[in-house]
Design a protein around this motif. Sequence first.
Motif, PDB file in Angstrom:
ATOM      1  N   VAL A  96     -18.650 -24.956  91.731  1.00 16.39           N
ATOM      2  CA  VAL A  96     -17.469 -24.647  92.545  1.00 16.39           C
ATOM      3  C   VAL A  96     -17.333 -25.711  93.625  1.00 16.39           C
ATOM      4  N   SER A 135     -13.727 -22.308  99.453  1.00 19.92           N
ATOM      5  CA  SER A 135     -12.972 -22.379  98.200  1.00 19.92           C
ATOM      6  C   SER A 135     -11.901 -21.304  98.232  1.00 19.92           C
ATOM      7  N   LYS A 165     -11.788 -19.197  94.917  1.00 18.29           N
ATOM      8  CA  LYS A 165     -12.884 -18.243  94.732  1.00 18.29           C
ATOM      9  C   LYS A 165     -13.013 -17.267  95.901  1.00 18.29           C
TER      10      LYS A 165
END
Length: 132
Positions: free
Chosen positions: A68, A84, A87
Amino acid sequence: MSWTPFVDSQFVAPSNGLIQKGLIMGRDGTVWGVSDGWAVTAQEAKNLAGQVANPSSVPASGITLGGVKYMGLVADEENFQGFSSSKKQGVSGVVLKSAVIIGLFGEPHKNPNAYSFLKGVADSLVNAGTLQ
């Protein structure tokens, strides 16, 4: 010695859900311990070690851990933070002379708390003489 049991018992468990996964690595990028389920690769750790050595690169390149990519928000000689948006999670790290302590957290608004928690863990390790 693997630091994985320490990561899980001292970062993740006592954080009451604040830190979802943990990682401790040497400043050279060697992974010492990582929570199960956080698939941080050796190359990602090496790349992060380079970024820790040159923190000004973090805002431009971001931080990639466990596949990620986190947008680099803050980075200096003592800490870094990334987020992120896809996410809805972030990473926070404390940089020591010999190691880097990193936590994965879920709710972005808890970011300052994640750093404070990890800083407390780092300070305890330094004060005990375990790490520098």
